[in-house]
Write a protein that holds these residues in place. Structure first.
Motif, mmCIF file in Angstrom:
data_model
loop_
_atom_site.group_PDB
_atom_site.id
_atom_site.type_symbol
_atom_site.label_atom_id
_atom_site.label_comp_id
_atom_site.label_asym_id
_atom_site.label_seq_id
_atom_site.Cartn_x
_atom_site.Cartn_y
_atom_site.Cartn_z
ATOM 1 N N GLU A 143 0.835 -1.203 0.000
ATOM 2 C CA GLU A 143 0.000 0.000 0.000
ATOM 3 C C GLU A 143 0.869 1.253 0.000
ATOM 4 O OE1 GLU A 143 -2.973 0.180 3.003
ATOM 5 O OE2 GLU A 143 -3.847 -1.760 2.501
ATOM 6 N N GLN A 144 1.992 1.183 0.704
ATOM 7 C CA GLN A 144 2.889 2.333 0.740
ATOM 8 C C GLN A 144 3.431 2.630 -0.656
ATOM 9 O OE1 GLN A 144 6.727 1.886 2.440
ATOM 10 N NE2 GLN A 144 7.008 4.071 2.811
ATOM 11 N N LEU A 145 3.790 1.573 -1.388
ATOM 12 C CA LEU A 145 4.335 1.767 -2.728
ATOM 13 C C LEU A 145 3.295 2.394 -3.646
ATOM 14 C CD1 LEU A 145 6.754 1.400 -4.580
ATOM 15 C CD2 LEU A 145 5.937 -0.895 -5.119
ATOM 16 N N ASN A 146 2.070 1.956 -3.556
ATOM 17 C CA ASN A 146 0.999 2.538 -4.369
ATOM 18 C C ASN A 146 0.753 3.998 -3.998
ATOM 19 O OD1 ASN A 146 0.573 0.115 -5.709
ATOM 20 N ND2 ASN A 146 -0.913 -0.613 -4.195
ATOM 21 N N LEU A 147 0.923 4.309 -2.707
ATOM 22 C CA LEU A 147 0.706 5.672 -2.226
ATOM 23 C C LEU A 147 1.719 6.650 -2.811
ATOM 24 C CD1 LEU A 147 -0.857 7.486 -0.199
ATOM 25 C CD2 LEU A 147 0.857 6.881 1.500
ATOM 26 N N LEU A 148 2.906 6.158 -3.134
ATOM 27 C CA LEU A 148 3.953 7.027 -3.678
ATOM 28 C C LEU A 148 3.605 7.570 -5.067
ATOM 29 C CD1 LEU A 148 7.186 5.054 -2.665
ATOM 30 C CD2 LEU A 148 6.189 7.047 -1.554
ATOM 31 N N LYS A 149 2.772 6.819 -5.801
ATOM 32 C CA LYS A 149 2.356 7.247 -7.149
ATOM 33 C C LYS A 149 3.561 7.669 -7.990
ATOM 34 C CE LYS A 149 -2.199 8.782 -5.571
ATOM 35 N NZ LYS A 149 -3.167 9.895 -5.480
ATOM 36 N N LEU A 150 4.518 6.767 -8.079
ATOM 37 C CA LEU A 150 5.772 7.074 -8.773
ATOM 38 C C LEU A 150 5.572 7.383 -10.250
ATOM 39 C CD1 LEU A 150 8.089 4.346 -7.168
ATOM 40 C CD2 LEU A 150 7.738 6.714 -6.459
ATOM 41 N N GLY A 151 4.512 6.861 -10.829
ATOM 42 C CA GLY A 151 4.280 7.083 -12.252
ATOM 43 C C GLY A 151 3.483 8.330 -12.572
ATOM 44 N N ASP A 153 2.674 12.693 -12.092
ATOM 45 C CA ASP A 153 3.419 13.948 -12.023
ATOM 46 C C ASP A 153 2.935 14.898 -10.932
ATOM 47 O OD1 ASP A 153 5.050 13.229 -14.150
ATOM 48 O OD2 ASP A 153 3.646 13.998 -15.644
ATOM 49 N N ASN A 154 1.927 14.496 -10.171
ATOM 50 C CA ASN A 154 1.356 15.417 -9.179
ATOM 51 C C ASN A 154 2.100 15.404 -7.845
ATOM 52 O OD1 ASN A 154 0.493 12.813 -8.700
ATOM 53 N ND2 ASN A 154 -1.424 13.453 -7.753
ATOM 54 N N ILE A 155 3.185 14.645 -7.758
ATOM 55 C CA ILE A 155 4.021 14.641 -6.555
ATOM 56 C C ILE A 155 5.446 15.002 -6.970
ATOM 57 C CG2 ILE A 155 4.967 13.240 -4.669
ATOM 58 C CD1 ILE A 155 2.493 11.562 -4.726
ATOM 59 N N LYS A 156 6.103 15.821 -6.172
ATOM 60 C CA LYS A 156 7.445 16.292 -6.502
ATOM 61 C C LYS A 156 8.412 15.122 -6.701
ATOM 62 C CE LYS A 156 6.758 20.540 -3.816
ATOM 63 N NZ LYS A 156 5.362 20.255 -3.460
ATOM 64 N N TYR A 157 9.316 15.280 -7.668
ATOM 65 C CA TYR A 157 10.257 14.208 -7.994
ATOM 66 C C TYR A 157 11.109 13.799 -6.794
ATOM 67 C CZ TYR A 157 9.481 13.857 -13.019
ATOM 68 O OH TYR A 157 8.931 13.603 -14.253
ATOM 69 N N VAL A 158 11.647 14.776 -6.096
ATOM 70 C CA VAL A 158 12.526 14.452 -4.970
ATOM 71 C C VAL A 158 11.749 13.787 -3.839
ATOM 72 C CG1 VAL A 158 12.311 16.644 -3.712
ATOM 73 C CG2 VAL A 158 14.444 15.335 -3.585
ATOM 74 N N LEU A 159 10.485 14.142 -3.718
ATOM 75 C CA LEU A 159 9.647 13.550 -2.683
ATOM 76 C C LEU A 159 9.365 12.084 -2.997
ATOM 77 C CD1 LEU A 159 8.348 14.444 -0.077
ATOM 78 C CD2 LEU A 159 6.274 14.996 -1.339
ATOM 79 N N LYS A 160 9.167 11.782 -4.274
ATOM 80 C CA LYS A 160 8.934 10.391 -4.671
ATOM 81 C C LYS A 160 10.179 9.537 -4.440
ATOM 82 C CE LYS A 160 7.153 11.585 -8.749
ATOM 83 N NZ LYS A 160 6.517 11.473 -10.085
ATOM 84 N N ARG A 272 11.587 -6.267 -4.396
ATOM 85 C CA ARG A 272 11.310 -4.879 -4.019
ATOM 86 C C ARG A 272 11.806 -3.894 -5.065
ATOM 87 N NH1 ARG A 272 7.209 -5.877 -0.926
ATOM 88 N NH2 ARG A 272 7.731 -7.180 0.882
ATOM 89 N N LEU A 273 12.966 -4.148 -5.638
ATOM 90 C CA LEU A 273 13.506 -3.239 -6.645
ATOM 91 C C LEU A 273 12.658 -3.264 -7.914
ATOM 92 C CD1 LEU A 273 15.616 -1.261 -7.564
ATOM 93 C CD2 LEU A 273 17.153 -3.154 -8.092
ATOM 94 N N LEU A 274 12.270 -4.448 -8.353
ATOM 95 C CA LEU A 274 11.422 -4.558 -9.543
ATOM 96 C C LEU A 274 10.055 -3.918 -9.313
ATOM 97 C CD1 LEU A 274 12.255 -8.200 -10.712
ATOM 98 C CD2 LEU A 274 12.871 -6.063 -11.862
ATOM 99 N N ASN A 278 8.691 -1.072 -11.789
ATOM 100 C CA ASN A 278 7.450 -1.329 -12.529
ATOM 101 C C ASN A 278 6.353 -0.307 -12.248
ATOM 102 O OD1 ASN A 278 8.433 -3.592 -13.867
ATOM 103 N ND2 ASN A 278 7.806 -4.996 -12.242
ATOM 104 N N GLN A 279 6.575 0.574 -11.269
ATOM 105 C CA GLN A 279 5.624 1.649 -11.001
ATOM 106 C C GLN A 279 5.700 2.736 -12.077
ATOM 107 O OE1 GLN A 279 3.378 2.437 -8.177
ATOM 108 N NE2 GLN A 279 3.484 0.213 -7.943
ATOM 109 N N GLY A 280 6.838 2.757 -12.806
ATOM 110 C CA GLY A 280 7.022 3.770 -13.841
ATOM 111 C C GLY A 280 7.544 5.073 -13.273
ATOM 112 N N GLY A 281 7.484 6.132 -14.075
ATOM 113 C CA GLY A 281 7.997 7.434 -13.638
ATOM 114 C C GLY A 281 9.500 7.521 -13.815
ATOM 115 N N ASP A 282 10.164 8.162 -12.885
ATOM 116 C CA ASP A 282 11.611 8.361 -12.960
ATOM 117 C C ASP A 282 12.313 7.094 -12.466
ATOM 118 O OD1 ASP A 282 14.068 9.478 -13.266
ATOM 119 O OD2 ASP A 282 13.955 10.780 -11.517
ATOM 120 N N THR A 283 12.240 6.047 -13.264
ATOM 121 C CA THR A 283 12.702 4.720 -12.830
ATOM 122 C C THR A 283 14.201 4.650 -12.570
ATOM 123 O OG1 THR A 283 12.857 4.048 -15.158
ATOM 124 C CG2 THR A 283 10.832 3.499 -13.981
ATOM 125 N N ASN A 284 15.007 5.436 -13.303
ATOM 126 C CA ASN A 284 16.460 5.326 -13.090
ATOM 127 C C ASN A 284 16.864 5.828 -11.702
ATOM 128 O OD1 ASN A 284 15.897 7.980 -13.788
ATOM 129 N ND2 ASN A 284 17.821 8.291 -14.857
#
Length: 332
Positions: A143-151, A153-160, A272-274, A278-284
């Motif tokens: 649930e925490q990983l989904n909350l991050l919404k890594l994919g 743009d509505n959350i700051k990059y550094v915060l993600k 955990r890394l995958l 797989n959430q997408g976004g700034d994956t590197n």
């Protein structure tokens, strides 16, 4: 070096344009005063972007400082060099703090959002820290990983990216809690197995030795020496055989447990890394941050062998790392 890399990249690994640098870094380094006064150049970029740039380039660049004793000053200087934003500075500091705690196997304080460092304390007042704390409110690790919404743009990059630090840290805590229960069960089984083996060995050895020794000694002599020789031989043989069997059983169990634990760590790292990637976004960057913390925890020898073998520019990287470690040893 940073300016040269942005402009020309690194020809040794086929990088010709500073691949991976974020727009804040590029803009700051391109300022004419950067080489003379990089902090002023960094602050100017922050102001020109409306004090709204929250990119994560410095965070990814700073995580390596977790291996240095004087990490705090390095992290602050290296971050503010290109990212004058308070959130970026604090995120870098906190990420390295957590990474270093994992390396040293230190217990983190209950409130990891506080700091004794005066510079960080002053920076804390400049943004709402609850923006970070909300990332810690989760019922389970997924649930925490989904909350991050890594994919998104509505959350700051550094915060993600900072959220990925918390995700990795909580994944480690979850693994340790689960593994602790498994270890307790394993120890109980080991003790039971050892006791059973000891009893069986004692009985078998005593009976065999009694029969063999009694027959042999009786045939040779029928005097009082028979009883003494039988008892001495019985005790010596029984003790030697019992000790050897117990040691073999314990060593086998320990080795099996170590191998199983290492295998579990490798699988945890991959899973955990995958999941983050797989959430997408700034994956590197998010992948690099997550992998750094998990890698510190499981150790180099437990990294996926196939991943290491296929790592691009691995030989070049190995040389750089060995050179860095040598320098650290000299300094210490």
């Amino acid at each position: 070096k940073l300016k040269k890399w942005i402009k020309r990249g690194n020809n040794e690994i086929g990088d010709t344009v500073g691949i991976g640098a974020d727009i804040t870094t590029i803009r700051t380094v391109s300022n004419s005063i950067f080489v003379i006064d990089p902090i002023t150049a960094s602050e100017k970029t922050y102001i020109e972007t409306g004090c709204s740039s929250h990119l994560n380039g410095a965070l990814a660049r700073c995580i390596i400082f977790s291996i240095f004793p004087t990490w705090q000053s390095y992290v602050i200087k290296q971050t503010i060099l290109t990212h004058a934003n308070s959130l970026c500075i604090y995120s870098s500091w906190l990420s390295v703090f957590i990474c270093r705690s994992i390396l040293k196997q230190d217990k983190l304080p209950d409130d990891i959002f506080t700091s004794k460092n005066i510079f960080i304390k002053n920076r804390l007042k400049q943004f709402n820290k609850y923006e970070i704390i909300y990332l810690m409110n989760y019922n389970n690790i997924n649930e925490q990983l989904n909350l991050l919404k890594l994919g998104y743009d509505n959350i700051k990059y550094v915060l993600k990216s900072l959220g990925c630090v918390f995700y990795a840290y909580n994944a480690i805590k979850l693994y340790e809690t689960t593994n602790k229960t498994n270890n307790e069960t394993t120890n109980e089984i080991t003790n039971e197995t050892t006791n059973e083996t000891t009893n069986e060995t004692n009985n078998e050895t005593t009976n065999e030795t009694n029969n063999e020794t009694t027959d042999e000694t009786t045939n040779e002599t029928n005097n009082e020496t028979t009883d003494e020789t039988t008892n001495e031989t019985n005790n010596e043989t029984t003790n030697e055989t019992t000790n050897e069997t117990i040691n073999e059983t314990i060593n086998e169990t320990i080795n099996e447990t170590i191998d199983e634990t290492n295998s579990k760590k490798t699988e945890m790292f991959k899973k955990r890394l995958l999941a983050v990637i797989n959430q997408g976004g700034d994956t590197n960057t998010n992948g690099a941050i997550t992998g750094s913390l998990l890698g510190c925890y499981i150790g180099y020898n437990n990294l996926p062998k196939r991943w290491l073998e296929r790592l691009k520019n691995k030989k070049w990287l190995d040389v750089k790392l060995i050179d860095l470690f040598k320098k650290i040893i000299v300094v210490q």
